[in-house]
Design a protein around this motif. Structure first.
Motif, PDB file in Angstrom:
ATOM      1  N   GLU A   1      41.019  44.344  53.464  1.00  0.00           N
ATOM      2  CA  GLU A   1      40.630  45.750  53.573  1.00  0.00           C
ATOM      3  C   GLU A   1      40.629  46.146  55.043  1.00  0.00           C
ATOM      4  OE1 GLU A   1      38.834  47.894  51.172  1.00  0.00           O
ATOM      5  OE2 GLU A   1      39.015  46.619  49.415  1.00  0.00           O
TER       6      GLU A   1
ATOM      7  N   GLN B   1      45.399  51.574  39.287  1.00  0.00           N
ATOM      8  CA  GLN B   1      45.075  51.519  40.718  1.00  0.00           C
ATOM      9  C   GLN B   1      45.557  50.183  41.257  1.00  0.00           C
ATOM     10  OE1 GLN B   1      40.866  51.446  41.877  1.00  0.00           O
ATOM     11  NE2 GLN B   1      41.351  52.954  43.457  1.00  0.00           N
TER      12      GLN B   1
ATOM     13  N   ASN C   1      45.622  47.889  44.759  1.00  0.00           N
ATOM     14  CA  ASN C   1      45.032  47.763  46.090  1.00  0.00           C
ATOM     15  C   ASN C   1      45.285  46.389  46.692  1.00  0.00           C
ATOM     16  OD1 ASN C   1      43.878  50.342  45.748  1.00  0.00           O
ATOM     17  ND2 ASN C   1      41.980  49.489  44.926  1.00  0.00           N
TER      18      ASN C   1
END
Length: 349
Positions: free
Chosen positions: A99, A131, A133
């Motif tokens: 992240e 989604q 990520n």
């Protein structure tokens, strides 16, 4: 152990501390069973492949908190050479990329070959409410060489979002006639990269990426001649980059505003168009500096150079450091009907 919901569907039991589930899930797929992941369940896999089978396949969650986690630099889900309907929906897919709160993620993202969903020569695909990520590579990778120009295709992609990936969406190798709606790409190196033709987007937004939208025709894969309708590419380092696109691309009602600092950083170029023709930006808001070049800065080629157009846009000339479009020698940009708060801008043709 999984619990059977029906003769063709298996439901993964809830497990808050998952181990690797690749063998289990792969067996369900190969025995022609749909895979259903409960809300809140995390399923870890090293990579799943859908073989050529005689019935539709679905991998989906009971709600979007159902998670498929890829632990290797490989596709989490791969569909190859299938003419049956392949569906992925209501699911979160995560990888191993870290992240980052940095708005320019390019220094912290790399393409290690990890993929969220790979579609290779599958003619009927529906991806919805997904989604993707933290993929150290591409979230949704689409190629379609086996079916190019020969087999009816259905590629429908809706309500797709993704962050902290190297690239959220990549359409290449003749992956044509794909329709995307309501895509949200934030904080990736590249939001979407299109190398194939006849790809359309509607009501989609690309923000805080290094490159929001990239259209690349250098591989000569019948590129470009697609469209983006509605939405925005705002606050990216480069909101739009077009290279060697000789068959046109239309951006209608799409906003291109600011860079990652919010406004326009001095000397920044938010829209770059090189060695291209038929690039039309119309009926949106422009708050980015534009540069149009006759030659591709990577290859040096200018064989696709020709007229491009900027029509009927509201120009945010109130933003600091905004300058009129800059044209390199030999580049062509038709400019008509563009206006700002004072009326028609003086640099229209």
């Amino acid at each position: 152990m999984p619990v059977a919901l029906s003769a063709t569907t298996m439901r993964m039991e809830h497990n808050p501390s998952p181990i690797d589930d690749t063998t289990l899930v792969q067996r369900l797929i190969e025995t022609e069973q749909d895979v259903v992941i409960p809300c809140g369940r995390i399923v870890k896999v090293t990579g799943l492949t859908t073989p050529s089978i005689a019935r539709p396949v679905s991998i989906h969650g009971e709600c979007p908190t159902a998670t498929l986690q890829i632990t290797e630099n490989a596709p989490a889900i791969s569909c190859r050479a299938s003419s049956e309907l392949f569906t992925v929906r209501d699911l979160t897919i995560v990888g191993t990329s870290p992240e980052s709160s940095a708005r320019d993620p390019s220094s912290k993202r790399s393409d290690a070959g990890q993929v969220g969903i790979r579609i290779s020569s599958c003619s009927k695909v529906r991806i919805e409410n997904v989604q993707i990520n933290n993929i150290a590579g591409t979230g949704l990778d689409l190629e379609n060489a086996m079916f190019a120009f020969s087999t009816p295709q259905m590629g429908i992609f809706s309500n797709i979002s993704g962050a902290n990936n190297f690239r959220l969406i990549h359409a290449h190798n003749f992956s044509e006639y794909l329709g995307f709606s309501n895509v949200q790409a934030d904080n990736n190196v590249i939001g979407v990269e299109i190398e194939s033709g006849n790809v359309t987007f509607s009501n989609s937004h690309f923000r805080f990426n290094t490159i929001g939208i990239k259209i690349d025709g250098r591989a000569s894969q019948n590129p470009c001649h697609g469209s983006f309708n509605g939405g925005s590419a705002n606050h990216n380092v480069h909101n739009l980059v077009v290279q060697s696109c000789g068959l046109g691309e239309v951006f209608n009602g799409v906003d291109f505003l600011g860079d990652q600092g919010g406004g326009i950083t001095k000397d920044s170029v938010g829209i770059q168009i090189y060695n291209s023709r038929g690039i039309t930006i119309a009926n949106g808001q422009i708050g980015s500096n534009i540069e149009v070049g006759a030659a591709d800065p990577v290859t040096g080629l200018s064989s696709s150079n020709g007229p491009n157009a900027l029509f009927n846009n509201y120009i945010r000339s109130d933003l600091s450091n905004f300058i009129p479009p800059r044209l390199e020698s030999g580049a062509i940009l038709l400019k008509k009907g563009n206006y700002d708060a004072s009326g028609l801008v003086p640099w229209n043709d």
